[in-house]
Write a protein that holds these residues in place. Structure first.
Motif, PDB file in Angstrom:
ATOM      1  N   ASN A 288     -47.902  72.755 -86.790  1.00 42.58           N
ATOM      2  CA  ASN A 288     -49.357  72.906 -86.914  1.00 42.58           C
ATOM      3  C   ASN A 288     -49.809  72.706 -88.351  1.00 42.58           C
ATOM      4  O   ASN A 288     -50.859  72.119 -88.606  1.00 42.58           O
ATOM      5  CB  ASN A 288     -49.791  74.292 -86.423  1.00 42.58           C
ATOM      6  CG  ASN A 288     -49.925  74.358 -84.917  1.00 42.58           C
ATOM      7  OD1 ASN A 288     -50.289  73.382 -84.276  1.00 42.58           O
ATOM      8  ND2 ASN A 288     -49.630  75.504 -84.335  1.00 42.58           N
ATOM      9  N   SER A 289     -49.015  73.200 -89.296  1.00 44.42           N
ATOM     10  CA  SER A 289     -49.361  73.045 -90.709  1.00 44.42           C
ATOM     11  C   SER A 289     -49.340  71.577 -91.116  1.00 44.42           C
ATOM     12  O   SER A 289     -50.232  71.099 -91.826  1.00 44.42           O
ATOM     13  CB  SER A 289     -48.382  73.851 -91.578  1.00 44.42           C
ATOM     14  OG  SER A 289     -48.442  75.231 -91.277  1.00 44.42           O
ATOM     15  N   ILE A 290     -48.316  70.851 -90.671  1.00 40.14           N
ATOM     16  CA  ILE A 290     -48.232  69.414 -90.970  1.00 40.14           C
ATOM     17  C   ILE A 290     -49.407  68.673 -90.331  1.00 40.14           C
ATOM     18  O   ILE A 290     -50.017  67.792 -90.947  1.00 40.14           O
ATOM     19  CB  ILE A 290     -46.898  68.835 -90.465  1.00 40.14           C
ATOM     20  CG1 ILE A 290     -45.720  69.489 -91.207  1.00 40.14           C
ATOM     21  CG2 ILE A 290     -46.857  67.321 -90.657  1.00 40.14           C
ATOM     22  CD1 ILE A 290     -44.361  69.134 -90.638  1.00 40.14           C
ATOM     23  N   LYS A 291     -49.734  69.049 -89.097  1.00 35.46           N
ATOM     24  CA  LYS A 291     -50.863  68.424 -88.400  1.00 35.46           C
ATOM     25  C   LYS A 291     -52.152  68.606 -89.189  1.00 35.46           C
ATOM     26  O   LYS A 291     -52.901  67.637 -89.412  1.00 35.46           O
ATOM     27  CB  LYS A 291     -51.019  69.036 -87.011  1.00 35.46           C
ATOM     28  CG  LYS A 291     -52.328  68.652 -86.317  1.00 35.46           C
ATOM     29  CD  LYS A 291     -52.587  69.526 -85.102  1.00 35.46           C
ATOM     30  CE  LYS A 291     -54.005  69.299 -84.577  1.00 35.46           C
ATOM     31  NZ  LYS A 291     -54.311  70.181 -83.421  1.00 35.46           N
ATOM     32  N   GLN A 292     -52.429  69.830 -89.613  1.00 30.99           N
ATOM     33  CA  GLN A 292     -53.669  70.095 -90.342  1.00 30.99           C
ATOM     34  C   GLN A 292     -53.715  69.324 -91.649  1.00 30.99           C
ATOM     35  O   GLN A 292     -54.778  68.823 -92.051  1.00 30.99           O
ATOM     36  CB  GLN A 292     -53.813  71.602 -90.601  1.00 30.99           C
ATOM     37  CG  GLN A 292     -54.014  72.441 -89.354  1.00 30.99           C
ATOM     38  CD  GLN A 292     -55.245  72.013 -88.570  1.00 30.99           C
ATOM     39  OE1 GLN A 292     -56.284  71.678 -89.140  1.00 30.99           O
ATOM     40  NE2 GLN A 292     -55.132  72.021 -87.249  1.00 30.99           N
ATOM     41  N   GLU A 293     -52.587  69.198 -92.322  1.00 29.65           N
ATOM     42  CA  GLU A 293     -52.564  68.453 -93.582  1.00 29.65           C
ATOM     43  C   GLU A 293     -52.788  66.964 -93.329  1.00 29.65           C
ATOM     44  O   GLU A 293     -53.504  66.293 -94.078  1.00 29.65           O
ATOM     45  CB  GLU A 293     -51.232  68.676 -94.298  1.00 29.65           C
ATOM     46  CG  GLU A 293     -51.104  67.968 -95.644  1.00 29.65           C
ATOM     47  CD  GLU A 293     -52.088  68.462 -96.699  1.00 29.65           C
ATOM     48  OE1 GLU A 293     -52.093  67.890 -97.807  1.00 29.65           O
ATOM     49  OE2 GLU A 293     -52.860  69.407 -96.420  1.00 29.65           O
ATOM     50  N   ALA A 294     -52.188  66.431 -92.256  1.00 28.77           N
ATOM     51  CA  ALA A 294     -52.381  65.021 -91.921  1.00 28.77           C
ATOM     52  C   ALA A 294     -53.852  64.733 -91.624  1.00 28.77           C
ATOM     53  O   ALA A 294     -54.394  63.705 -92.062  1.00 28.77           O
ATOM     54  CB  ALA A 294     -51.511  64.644 -90.724  1.00 28.77           C
ATOM     55  N   LEU A 295     -54.505  65.632 -90.901  1.00 27.90           N
ATOM     56  CA  LEU A 295     -55.920  65.436 -90.598  1.00 27.90           C
ATOM     57  C   LEU A 295     -56.780  65.605 -91.841  1.00 27.90           C
ATOM     58  O   LEU A 295     -57.781  64.902 -92.019  1.00 27.90           O
ATOM     59  CB  LEU A 295     -56.356  66.421 -89.507  1.00 27.90           C
ATOM     60  CG  LEU A 295     -55.674  66.249 -88.142  1.00 27.90           C
ATOM     61  CD1 LEU A 295     -56.174  67.314 -87.168  1.00 27.90           C
ATOM     62  CD2 LEU A 295     -55.903  64.855 -87.577  1.00 27.90           C
ATOM     63  N   ARG A 296     -56.387  66.524 -92.723  1.00 26.51           N
ATOM     64  CA  ARG A 296     -57.166  66.761 -93.952  1.00 26.51           C
ATOM     65  C   ARG A 296     -57.201  65.525 -94.839  1.00 26.51           C
ATOM     66  O   ARG A 296     -58.246  65.189 -95.398  1.00 26.51           O
ATOM     67  CB  ARG A 296     -56.577  67.937 -94.733  1.00 26.51           C
ATOM     68  CG  ARG A 296     -57.390  68.330 -95.966  1.00 26.51           C
ATOM     69  CD  ARG A 296     -56.698  69.411 -96.770  1.00 26.51           C
ATOM     70  NE  ARG A 296     -55.551  68.887 -97.487  1.00 26.51           N
ATOM     71  CZ  ARG A 296     -55.634  68.262 -98.673  1.00 26.51           C
ATOM     72  NH1 ARG A 296     -56.812  68.068 -99.245  1.00 26.51           N
ATOM     73  NH2 ARG A 296     -54.544  67.825 -99.269  1.00 26.51           N
ATOM     74  N   VAL A 297     -56.069  64.847 -94.970  1.00 24.43           N
ATOM     75  CA  VAL A 297     -56.007  63.675 -95.845  1.00 24.43           C
ATOM     76  C   VAL A 297     -56.297  62.385 -95.082  1.00 24.43           C
ATOM     77  O   VAL A 297     -56.193  61.296 -95.634  1.00 24.43           O
ATOM     78  CB  VAL A 297     -54.632  63.571 -96.547  1.00 24.43           C
ATOM     79  CG1 VAL A 297     -54.366  64.811 -97.371  1.00 24.43           C
ATOM     80  CG2 VAL A 297     -53.498  63.343 -95.543  1.00 24.43           C
ATOM     81  N   ARG A 298     -56.653  62.503 -93.794  1.00 23.99           N
ATOM     82  CA  ARG A 298     -56.988  61.362 -92.941  1.00 23.99           C
ATOM     83  C   ARG A 298     -55.830  60.367 -92.864  1.00 23.99           C
ATOM     84  O   ARG A 298     -56.016  59.145 -92.982  1.00 23.99           O
ATOM     85  CB  ARG A 298     -58.261  60.669 -93.440  1.00 23.99           C
ATOM     86  CG  ARG A 298     -59.475  61.585 -93.470  1.00 23.99           C
ATOM     87  CD  ARG A 298     -60.723  60.850 -93.859  1.00 23.99           C
ATOM     88  NE  ARG A 298     -61.853  61.761 -93.963  1.00 23.99           N
ATOM     89  CZ  ARG A 298     -63.095  61.389 -94.267  1.00 23.99           C
ATOM     90  NH1 ARG A 298     -63.355  60.109 -94.476  1.00 23.99           N
ATOM     91  NH2 ARG A 298     -64.063  62.274 -94.351  1.00 23.99           N
ATOM     92  N   ALA A 299     -54.665  60.900 -92.655  1.00 28.87           N
ATOM     93  CA  ALA A 299     -53.480  60.048 -92.526  1.00 28.87           C
ATOM     94  C   ALA A 299     -53.524  59.297 -91.199  1.00 28.87           C
ATOM     95  O   ALA A 299     -53.966  59.832 -90.179  1.00 28.87           O
ATOM     96  CB  ALA A 299     -52.215  60.889 -92.614  1.00 28.87           C
ATOM     97  N   THR A 300     -53.054  58.059 -91.229  1.00 27.62           N
ATOM     98  CA  THR A 300     -52.889  57.292 -89.992  1.00 27.62           C
ATOM     99  C   THR A 300     -51.454  57.369 -89.493  1.00 27.62           C
ATOM    100  O   THR A 300     -51.192  57.105 -88.328  1.00 27.62           O
ATOM    101  CB  THR A 300     -53.258  55.819 -90.212  1.00 27.62           C
ATOM    102  OG1 THR A 300     -52.391  55.264 -91.217  1.00 27.62           O
ATOM    103  CG2 THR A 300     -54.698  55.675 -90.657  1.00 27.62           C
ATOM    104  N   HIS A 301     -50.531  57.714 -90.401  1.00 29.59           N
ATOM    105  CA  HIS A 301     -49.116  57.810 -90.056  1.00 29.59           C
ATOM    106  C   HIS A 301     -48.509  59.025 -90.765  1.00 29.59           C
ATOM    107  O   HIS A 301     -48.853  59.326 -91.914  1.00 29.59           O
ATOM    108  CB  HIS A 301     -48.341  56.564 -90.496  1.00 29.59           C
ATOM    109  CG  HIS A 301     -48.766  55.300 -89.820  1.00 29.59           C
ATOM    110  ND1 HIS A 301     -49.951  54.651 -90.131  1.00 29.59           N
ATOM    111  CD2 HIS A 301     -48.172  54.552 -88.845  1.00 29.59           C
ATOM    112  CE1 HIS A 301     -50.065  53.566 -89.379  1.00 29.59           C
ATOM    113  NE2 HIS A 301     -49.003  53.485 -88.593  1.00 29.59           N
ATOM    114  N   VAL A 302     -47.606  59.706 -90.069  1.00 27.00           N
ATOM    115  CA  VAL A 302     -46.787  60.760 -90.666  1.00 27.00           C
ATOM    116  C   VAL A 302     -45.339  60.303 -90.564  1.00 27.00           C
ATOM    117  O   VAL A 302     -44.859  59.990 -89.473  1.00 27.00           O
ATOM    118  CB  VAL A 302     -46.976  62.108 -89.948  1.00 27.00           C
ATOM    119  CG1 VAL A 302     -46.006  63.151 -90.516  1.00 27.00           C
ATOM    120  CG2 VAL A 302     -48.414  62.600 -90.102  1.00 27.00           C
TER     121      VAL A 302
END
Length: 459
Positions: A288-302
Motif C-alpha cells: 500500500n505504501s509503494i502504491k501511494q508513492e507511485a500515485l503521488r509521483v504519477r508513475a506509469t511504471h513501478v
C-alpha cells in the motif's frame, strides 16, 4: 523550487504494561472490535454479486455509523478510536474488493471474535501521547502509561536510530497484543529535502506528465533495514523487526511442540494462523505504501528486481529463505492495476554496487558497506538501498522502455523519466550504461557474515 519527501519507518517496541492495567486494554478491544464489525456489516451486503457491491469509502461509512456507534458504546470508547475502528474495517473491505477483482476467493472479515489469541488497535495522537521512553494510551477506564522495554545498548538499534532521533516524529501507530504480551508498532516520520545530485525536470508546458511520458518508480527490496526503498527516497517497512518477530515465533512453536500437551497443540494451531495473518498484513502495508508513492509521483511504471529462484543461489538462513518479496510485488501489482500503472521487473545484477549517478560508470563491490554507499571514483555518498532503487529504475528505463517495442504513445516516441526525491531525471541521447554482471544479492558467505551482526530485537 524546493521539494520535500516524507519517509516512514515502523519501529516495533515491546511494552511494559502495568499488571493492573492489562485488563483495561482487554476490555477496550471489545467495543473497538464491535465498531469494526458493524462497519464491516455496513460495507458488506447480504449477497454481494460483484466487487462494486462492497463499500470502501471511510467518509461515507463514518457519516452513516459514527453517531450510532458512539451511542452503542455508551460514549465510553474514545471518539478517535471509533473513527480508527471504522478505518480498519474499510481498509479490510478494500483489500477484499481488490482481491475479488484480481480473481481471488474472499470471505467477509470477522473482527468480533472473542476467542482470538490477539488483537490490534490503531492510535493516533488524539487518543495517545507518544514519548521517547513511554506511551500513554486511551482505554475505556482512562489512560494507561506503558514503558518501552529496551535493551541495555541502544546504539545501532532501530529504536536508537529513529525514536531517539528528534528529527523523526511519531505518527499514527498500532497497539498489538499477540496473546502473550503487548507491542507498540510505532510509525516514525521524517521529511527530507531535495536530492543533492539531481535537480527537478519539468515540462515547459507546466504539466507534470503527459500522454507521451513514461515515468518509472524504482523499488529495492531488502532482508534488513527497510523492507522497501524507492527511487524517491521513501523507506517502508522494518525488516529487522520482521526477522525478530519470526525468530520469536519459531522459538515459541518449538517450545509448544516440546510440551506435547493437548492445550499446547491447540495453542500451536492457533498461533500459526496469527503468524500468517501478521505476515500478510505486513506485506499489504508495504505494498500500500509503494502504491501511494507511485500515485503521488504519477508513475506509469513501478520497477522491482527480478528475484525469481534467487533462494537457490543464496544462504539457507531463515531470514533469506522466508522473504515476502514475491507477495509484496504481487500485492503492489494488483493494487495499482486499476490505476493503469504497470508493475514489472528488471535484472538484479549489481544494482547495489554501481554508482547511480548518470555521469559515473563505476561498478565495484567496495562501493557498498552495509547500508552506506560511497563511490570509489566520484565520491557520491548516499544510503545504499536508495542508491540501488535508483539503479533499478534507471535500468528499467534503459533496457525496457528504451526499446522500440515499448514506444506505444501517440507520437511513437516516449519521454522517459525516473522519479527521484527532487523531481525527475529525463535522460537525453544514449542511455548511460554500466557493465552489469551477476546478482549482488547476498551470497552464502556474505549472508553468514551478516547474520553475526543482526540487530537487537527492538525494532
Amino acid at each position: 523550487m524546493l521539494y520535500m519527501v516524507e519517509s516512514n519507518r515502523t519501529v516495533v517496541i515491546p511494552l511494559w504494561v502495568p499488571e493492573e492495567s492489562r485488563s483495561d486494554f482487554h476490555q477496550t478491544i471489545l467495543p473497538y472490535a464491535y465498531c469494526q464489525q458493524e462497519a464491516v456489516n455496513h460495507c458488506w451486503p447480504d449477497t454481494p454479486k460483484q466487487p462494486d457491491d462492497l463499500q470502501t469509502s471511510k467518509r461515507d461509512v463514518e457519516d452513516a455509523l459514527y453517531d450510532r456507534l458512539r451511542e452503542d458504546t455508551n460514549e465510553q470508547l474514545h471518539s478517535n478510536l471509533v473513527q480508527k475502528a471504522i478505518k480498519d474495517a474499510t481498509s479490510a473491505i478494500s483489500s477484499c474488493k481488490t482481491s475479488w477483482e484480481n480473481g481471488d476467493r474472499i470471505s467477509k472479515p470477522d473482527f468480533y471474535d472473542r476467542d482470538r489469541a490477539g488483537y490490534t488497535m490503531t492510535y493516533d495522537k488524539r487518543a495517545a501521547t507518544y514519548g521517547r521512553y513511554e506511551a500513554t494510551l486511551s482505554t475505556l477506564n482512562g489512560t494507561v502509561t506503558c514503558r518501552y522495554e529496551l535493551p541495555a545498548e541502544l546504539e545501532g538499534t532501530p529504536y536508537g536510530e529513529y525514536v531517539l532521533d528528534k528529527r523523526w516524529s511519531f505518527s499514527t501507530s498500532k497497539l498489538v497484543f499477540d496473546g502473550d504480551r503487548f507491542w507498540l508498532h510505532a510509525v516514525m516520520q521524517r521529511q527530507f529535502r531535495d536530492d543533492p545530485v539531481y535537480t527537478p525536470q519539468t515540462d515547459e508546458s507546466g504539466s507534470d506528465t503527459h500522454e507521451d511520458t513514461h515515468r518509472v518508480l524504482g523499488v529495492d527490496l531488502n532482508v534488513d533495514g527497510a523492507t522497501a526503498v524507492t527511487s524517491t527516497g521513501q523507506f517502508y517497512g522494518n525488516a529487522d523487526a520482521l526477522n525478530a518477530y519470526r525468530s520469536e515465533q519459531e522459538q515459541l512453536r518449538g517450545e509448544l511442540q516440546q510440551t506435547g500437551t493437548r492445550s499446547a497443540h491447540l495453542r500451536f494451531q492457533q498461533r500459526r494462523g496469527v503468524e500468517w495473518r501478521y505476515y500478510d498484513q505486513y506485506a499489504h502495508h508495504v505494498a500500500n505504501s509503494i502504491k501511494q508513492e507511485a500515485l503521488r509521483v504519477r508513475a506509469t511504471h513501478v520497477a522491482f528486481e527480478n528475484l525469481t529462484r534467487i533462494r537457490k543461489r543464496i544462504s539457507n538462513l531463515p531470514k533469506f529463505q522466508q522473504w515476502l518479496f514475491k507477495k509484496v510485488r504481487k500485492y503492489t501489482e494488483y493494487k495499482l492495476e486499476r490505476s493503469g500503472v504497470t508493475v514489472d521487473t528488471t535484472k538484479p545484477a549489481h544494482t547495489s554496487q554501481a554508482c547511480s549517478r548518470t555521469d559515473c560508470d563505476c561498478v565495484d563491490e567496495d562501493n557498498r558497506d552495509g547500508k552506506h554507499f560511497e563511490c570509489l571514483e566520484c565520491g557520491y555518498t548516499v544510503n545504499s538501498d536508495y542508491n540501488a532503487a535508483k539503479n533499478i529504475g534507471f535500468r528499467y528505463l534503459c533496457e525496457e522502455l528504451s526499446s522500440p517495442a515499448s514506444r506505444t504513445c501517440s507520437s511513437g516516441q516516449a519521454t522517459s523519466q525516473l522519479a527521484l526525491v527532487s523531481g525527475t531525471l529525463s535522460p537525453t541521447g544514449d542511455f548511460a550504461e554500466h557493465e552489469w554482471v551477476s546478482t549482488d544479492k547476498p551470497h552464502p558467505q556474505q549472508a553468514s557474515e551478516s547474520s553475526d551482526s543482526e540487530r537487537s530485537r527492538v525494532g
